[in-house]
Design an enzyme around this catalytic site. Structure first.
Site, PDB file in Angstrom:
ATOM      1  N   SER A 124       0.833  -1.198   0.000  1.00 24.62           N
ATOM      2  CA  SER A 124       0.000   0.000   0.000  1.00 24.62           C
ATOM      3  C   SER A 124       0.871   1.252   0.000  1.00 24.62           C
ATOM      4  O   SER A 124       1.803   1.377   0.800  1.00 24.62           O
ATOM      5  CB  SER A 124      -0.890  -0.024   1.243  1.00 24.62           C
ATOM      6  N   GLY A 125       0.598   2.138  -0.914  1.00 30.72           N
ATOM      7  CA  GLY A 125       1.350   3.398  -1.000  1.00 30.72           C
ATOM      8  C   GLY A 125       2.590   3.306  -1.857  1.00 30.72           C
ATOM      9  O   GLY A 125       3.351   4.252  -1.967  1.00 30.72           O
ATOM     10  N   THR A 129      -1.559   2.584  -8.029  1.00 30.88           N
ATOM     11  CA  THR A 129      -2.642   3.309  -8.677  1.00 30.88           C
ATOM     12  C   THR A 129      -2.079   4.415  -9.564  1.00 30.88           C
ATOM     13  O   THR A 129      -2.549   4.620 -10.685  1.00 30.88           O
ATOM     14  CB  THR A 129      -3.593   3.891  -7.612  1.00 30.88           C
ATOM     15  N   ASN A 174      -1.164   5.330   3.213  1.00 33.18           N
ATOM     16  CA  ASN A 174      -1.330   6.028   1.928  1.00 33.18           C
ATOM     17  C   ASN A 174      -2.538   6.956   2.024  1.00 33.18           C
ATOM     18  O   ASN A 174      -3.619   6.527   2.425  1.00 33.18           O
ATOM     19  CB  ASN A 174      -1.535   4.973   0.824  1.00 33.18           C
ATOM     20  N   SER A 177      -5.368   5.562  -0.503  1.00 34.04           N
ATOM     21  CA  SER A 177      -5.216   4.116  -0.611  1.00 34.04           C
ATOM     22  C   SER A 177      -6.438   3.484  -1.265  1.00 34.04           C
ATOM     23  O   SER A 177      -7.578   3.783  -0.914  1.00 34.04           O
ATOM     24  CB  SER A 177      -5.009   3.548   0.797  1.00 34.04           C
ATOM     25  N   SER A 178      -6.172   2.643  -2.255  1.00 32.47           N
ATOM     26  CA  SER A 178      -7.292   1.956  -2.908  1.00 32.47           C
ATOM     27  C   SER A 178      -7.797   0.897  -1.940  1.00 32.47           C
ATOM     28  O   SER A 178      -7.034   0.034  -1.522  1.00 32.47           O
ATOM     29  CB  SER A 178      -6.827   1.279  -4.193  1.00 32.47           C
ATOM     30  N   GLY A 401      -1.695  -4.326  -2.336  1.00 30.18           N
ATOM     31  CA  GLY A 401      -0.450  -5.047  -2.102  1.00 30.18           C
ATOM     32  C   GLY A 401      -0.497  -5.793  -0.777  1.00 30.18           C
ATOM     33  O   GLY A 401      -1.437  -5.674  -0.004  1.00 30.18           O
ATOM     34  N   GLU A 403      -0.167  -6.686   2.812  1.00 26.30           N
ATOM     35  CA  GLU A 403      -0.332  -5.763   3.941  1.00 26.30           C
ATOM     36  C   GLU A 403       0.033  -6.415   5.261  1.00 26.30           C
ATOM     37  O   GLU A 403      -0.395  -7.539   5.544  1.00 26.30           O
ATOM     38  CB  GLU A 403      -1.795  -5.308   4.027  1.00 26.30           C
TER      39      GLU A 403
END
Ligand SMILES: Nc1ncnc2c1ncn2[C@@H]1O[C@H](COP(=O)(O)OP(=O)(O)OP(=O)(O)O)[C@@H](O)[C@H]1O
Ligand SMILES: [Mg+2]
Length: 1041
Positions: A124-125, A129, A174, A177-178, A401, A403
């Site tokens: 994440s981050g 994206t 993030n 974050s998605s 991703g 985590e």
């Protein structure tokens, strides 16, 4: 056209150029890890990554895999100019870039007409994206476009802010974050234009709607609405412009984030929604739902005296009822009661306050979750391409991703399971398939040890035995199932599994790191400890049946839609969340397996979202769990590139004269010939059973570059051929046209000729008929002929007219019908000539002619030799005065000499000839011999002059002779007979003086004595004294004219 260099030379040059530029580019570290000497060393790997990161070079390749490190700052490398630079350029020619990858995928798709996907992974981050957006932007700018396609392009691009608003949130890791997995298909037509798209979403983190950890936010859209929504809209939705008022927005205590501008994001979303063709009604209903969730969050329950939940928020219920279009009493009942089946009846059982809160939150999650699904479907509707022609696809997978939090729950379990599956896919598509392929192709393979994470996937998903199955079992079984009973089951079933540990199962040392309610999975990427708390609930995702029914009554079309379609049979339990997720991942794997993979591995350089900070430990960890070293090892051990012989040959056959344009042998032989021509060294490639394997990318790029150059030449050649073909076609067309015109012209001429001949036949026939009837009276049969004859005669006559009056011989013999006309014409013409002649003659000539006319009057037709005289002009005199003796002249001159001519005088007796001069004066004629006038004849005594009718030139002057002494008649011979005779007539003014006699002339020698001159025609002219004493004048007969 000829090359300046041979192909080998060119390839060599390109190779040199390639290598030259590669070295130049690699000054900051190495841009392709494949070229790393110590490719097995993680440290060398990290050094290179760090070195480049420090120079803002965030991209590095491992072959065609792109490693990207989040710079956390704007680098200015995504401009239109950059896109232009990367567009259509060979992958390795420019520094590594996400655009280079995007371009390479796109061009491979076009040239090989197959489907591809780009798997973007990372924690994440890490920038997944962002990377996927860059790819999309690249295609939006670089693909061919039309106005229609621009629509699709805009929608594809704008689907992002909408989905991000509803599906992204600020997390600790993030700010954007998605919170869902996203797979987007971009469809391209055969010309490479983006013509449609489709989005699949995975496992939205719904729990965020009702709960956020400290420092985190709810989904962006809530804040955007509250901060950015127009006053009127907020009023209509019953909202206040203050996030602090809404319980669902403030649990993380960070409603405001400096890096996020909710107001401007709101505007973007609004605009995007209209472009994606959301109707006003849709938008209205959508925000009514968002507002309802906020209101729902503020619904507060209190416990009644009996411990039952009572609603204490009539204002919230009022707004909920208004926005969802559900009567408030029904809503109220749904929020505080559940329906239970008691025997055959359904009875309402009140919730406890705690239970009611749980049900409320469940409803909020369900509403939001289902609305998100509706939103994705709606976007898909607007991206759908209805054209049924074949399309190729590039898929973009931007999925959460791996985590690891301090406390990891069901969501992390699902997310990490997803990453395990993707790793498995990667292994299958790359590592395993690579090895298998080498074996299959009969190519020697140095085994690359890699960890196959299938064992972990099985641990999670195996039917009946996997964690998900056990969880589902626990969720579904009757009786009191709790998270802990689930854990016990796990311990029971998984005992001894190398990748599964719990407090109970762990050894002493490990046990210390585990709580009782934890289980730990040894993921391929690392260990993650999960807390079982909430697993059962989250997996069930239960929503009471009666609240669903309540929702079905909603007037809000989106809610209606969301709650209508799902679970028609209320009694059947829906699939659990984990199972749904498992099947959607299986579906995704299936989708991806049919496509060619491309990878972007995103790395996060530090935990603090800070630029220019490279946390070694953290990055090293990611490098490990992203399997980058393994990937590199495989790349280096094996061959960078392989293609089926047919494809390779098809693409590059133009580079070798033997294989171009057609290779008759097998593709493998063709490739062998081709690469021999290109000068591949033996260690650069291997020939497999069906494929060629090229060890280094640079070999391929050199080939590709040579091909690029060659393509231009081929294009020129093809162009020239085509032009030739066109010109030839044009020439043939013209020739055909010419032939056609010629044929038509010939036809026309032939027809004319035929008509002419037919006409001629008719004319000739008519002519013949006319000719045959020429002597008949004028009729139809001969009129034309006669006209022709007339015309022809007249025409000929015109050209053959006599030119002079005297020209009597020339006159065209007329045809019978022109006899009369001819005569008239001849007369006319003669008259004309005469007129002309007359007009042309002088006075002197006139006189002469008058005299001649007189001569004619006298002699014409009477004397045989007259015609010969006609053409001899008369002279005024034949003897000039000098030739007349002066004495004679003196004597006669006073009388006026009119004419004188030499004559032969025949003696009256004996007829001897004597030369004399005959001179006419006004009064008399004199016969003179030199100075002697031998005889004077007064005109008064001149009785007449006789001449014969024959051709002689004798004249006899008859003189009145009363006296015997007087001389008698004169017998003379004169060469100018007619002239002399006419002159005498003129002088004497007596035209009757001349007598033309036949046979013989009697004359008086002297009075009383007569003599005769006999005239006779003979063959020869002769004058002699005949026996009878007559003068015999024989004259040769002259031909009459
Ligand atoms: N290439 C880049 N250049 C500049 N900044 C970047 C880049 N990539 C990512 N970032 C920064 O990092 C942030 C996080 O990136 P992104 O949202 O793409 O991460 P992610 O991998 O999608 O994370 P998640 O899994 O949480 O969705 C972005 O908001 C941006 O600020
Ligand atoms: Mg993301």
């Amino acid at each position: 056209m000829t090359w300046r260099f041979s192909l080998e030379e060119r390839c060599q040059r390109i190779l040199q150029d390639m290598e030259g530029s590669l070295t130049a580019r690699d000054r900051v570290g190495i841009q392709d890890f494949v070229l790393l000497d110590a490719y097995t060393s993680e440290t060398a790997f990290m050094d290179n990554l760090r070195k480049r990161f420090n120079e803002n070079l965030i991209y590095t390749y491992i072959g065609t895999l792109l490693v990207s490190v989040n710079p956390y700052k704007e680098l200015g490398i995504y401009t239109k100019k950059q896109m232009d630079i990367y567009m259509g350029v060979n992958f390795f020619e420019l520094p590594p870039h996400i655009f280079a990858l995007a371009d390479n995928v796109y061009r491979t798709m076009i040239s090989e007409t197959n489907n591809h996907f780009i798997l973007i992974s990372g924690e994440s981050g890490a920038g997944k994206t962002e990377a996927s957006k860059k790819v999309l932007q690249f295609y939006a700018v670089c693909c061919p476009s039309t106005r229609l396609l621009d629509n699709v392009r805009d929608r594809l691009l704008l689907s992002n802010p909408v989905l991000e608003a509803f599906g992204n949130a600020k997390t600790l890791k993030n700010d954007n974050s998605s919170r869902f997995g996203k797979y987007m298909d971009i469809q391209f037509d055969h010309q490479g234009a983006a013509v449609g798209g489709h989005i699949l979403s995975y496992l939205l983190e719904k729990s965020r709607v009702v709960h956020q950890n400290h420092g985190e936010r709810n989904f962006h859209i809530f804040y955007q609405l509250v901060e950015g929504g127009e006053d009127e809209l907020l009023r209509w939705l019953g909202l206040e412009r203050n996030c602090q008022k809404y319980r669902y927005l403030i649990q993380g205590e960070c409603a405001k984030v400096s890096s996020i501008n909710d107001k401007s994001d709101w505007k973007t979303v609004q605009k995007a929604l209209t472009i994606i063709e959301f109707s006003e009604k849709d938008i209205e209903h959508l925000f009514a739902i968002i507002a309802s969730v906020l209101h729902l969050g503020n619904v507060h329950f209190e416990a009644s005296a009996h411990g039952y939940a009572t609603l204490n928020s009539s204002a919230e219920v009022h707004w909920l009822s208004k926005l969802l279009g559900i009567p408030s009493n029904i809503l109220q009942e749904g929020l505080t009661h559940r329906k239970i089946e008691a025997k055959a009846e359904e009875v309402l059982s009140p919730f406890t306050a705690e239970h009611a809160k749980y049900a409320r939150d469940a409803l909020a999650k369900a509403i939001y979750g289902r609305t998100f699904t509706w939103l994705v479907n709606k976007i898909n509707e607007s991206l759908v391409n209805k054209d049924s022609t074949r399309k190729t696809v590039i898929g973009l997978l931007d999925i959460y991703g791996f985590e690891v939090f301090d406390v990891n729950s069901f969501e992390q379990f699902c997310i990490n399971f997803c990453n395990e599956k993707l790793q498995q896919l990667f292994i299958q598509l790359t590592l395993k398939s690579e090895q298998e392929e080498y074996e299959m192709e009969g190519i020697e393979w140095e085994p690359v040890p890699y960890f196959n994470n299938k064992i972990i996937c099985d641990l999670v998903e195996e039917k009946h035995r996997g964690i998900i199955s056990i969880l589902d079992e626990e969720c579904l079984r009757p009786g009191e199932a709790t998270d802990f009973t689930f854990l016990e089951k796990l311990e029971e079933k998984m005992c001894g599994h190398p990748h599964f540990v719990t407090h109970k199962l762990a050894d002493q040392k490990t046990r210390k790191t585990l709580e009782r309610g934890d289980f730990r999975l040894l993921h391929y990427a690392g260990e993650v400890t999960y807390s079982v708390v909430g697993f059962i609930d989250k997996n069930n995702d239960l929503l009471y049946r009666n609240i669903k029914e309540v929702m079905r009554q909603s007037k809000n079309s989106i809610i209606q839609h969301c709650f209508h379609t799902i679970e028609p049979d209320g009694k059947k339990r829906p699939e659990t969340v984990a199972t749904q997720f498992k099947s959607s991942l299986a579906g995704l794997t299936e989708i991806l397996m049919t496509k060619d993979p491309w990878y972007v591995r995103c790395l996060k350089p530090n935990h603090c979202k800070q630029p220019d900070r490279f946390d070694d430990v953290m990055v090293r960890h990611q490098v490990k769990y992203l399997g980058l070293m393994e990937h590199l090892r495989v790349r280096r051990a094996g061959f960078a590139y392989r293609r089926r012989y047919e494809i390779f040959l098809k693409r590059y056959k133009a580079l070798c004269p033997d294989t171009w344009p057609h290779w008759k042998g097998t593709p493998a032989e063709g490739v062998q010939r081709l690469i021999k021509h290109l000068g591949y060294k033996p260690d650069e490639y291997k020939m497999g059973r069906t494929k060629i394997f090229i060890r280094h990318p640079r070999t391929l790029f050199a080939t590709e570059d040579a091909f690029e150059i060659c393509k231009h030449e081929l294009a020129t050649r093809i162009q020239a051929k085509y032009k030739g073909y066109r010109v030839k076609g044009e020439y043939q067309r013209q020739r055909e046209a010419a032939t056609k015109i010629e044929t038509c012209w010939r036809g026309l001429q032939a027809r004319r000729e035929r008509e002419r001949r037919a006409w001629a036949v008719k004319v000739i026939k008519k002519f013949i008929k006319g000719f045959m009837n020429r002597n008949q009276p004028v009729s139809m049969d001969n009129s034309d002929y006669l006209a022709f004859v007339r015309q022809s005669y007249l025409t000929r006559l015109k050209d053959n007219l006599p030119k002079s009056v005297l020209d009597k011989t020339i006159w065209l013999t007329p045809p019978p019908i022109m006899q009369e006309a001819s005569v008239l014409l001849r007369k006319l013409h003669t008259r004309l000539l005469v007129r002309k002649y007359v007009r042309g003659i002088s006075a002197q000539q006139k006189v002469q002619l008058q005299i001649k006319a007189l001569t004619s009057d006298i002699f014409k037709g009477r004397k045989e030799n007259y015609p010969q005289s006609v053409c001899q002009p008369f002279a005024d005199t034949r003897i000039s005065e000098q030739d007349i003796n002066i004495k004679v002249l003196q004597l006669i001159c006073p009388e006026g000499i009119k004419y004188s001519v030499p004559v032969i005088k025949y003696d009256r007796n004996g007829f001897r000839p004597r030369f004399r001069q005959l001179i006419f004066t006004q009064a008399a004629a004199y016969l003179v011999e030199e100075a002697k006038i031998k005889q004077r004849v007064n005109y008064s005594s001149l009785k007449g002059v006789s001449v014969s009718d024959l051709s002689d030139n004798f004249l006899i002057l008859h003189v009145t002779c009363d006296d015997t002494k007087q001389k008698g008649d004169l017998v003379l011979q004169c060469s100018y007979l007619f002239e002399a005779l006419t002159k005498i007539c003129v002088v004497t003014k007596n035209h009757k003086l001349i007598k033309i006699v036949q046979g013989s002339v009697r004359f008086d020698i002297q009075p009383g004595k007569e003599g005769f001159v006999d005239f006779k025609s003979s063959s020869e002219s002769m004058v002699y004294r005949a026996k009878n004493g007559h003068l015999m004048v024989e004259s040769a007969r002259t031909k009459s004219r």
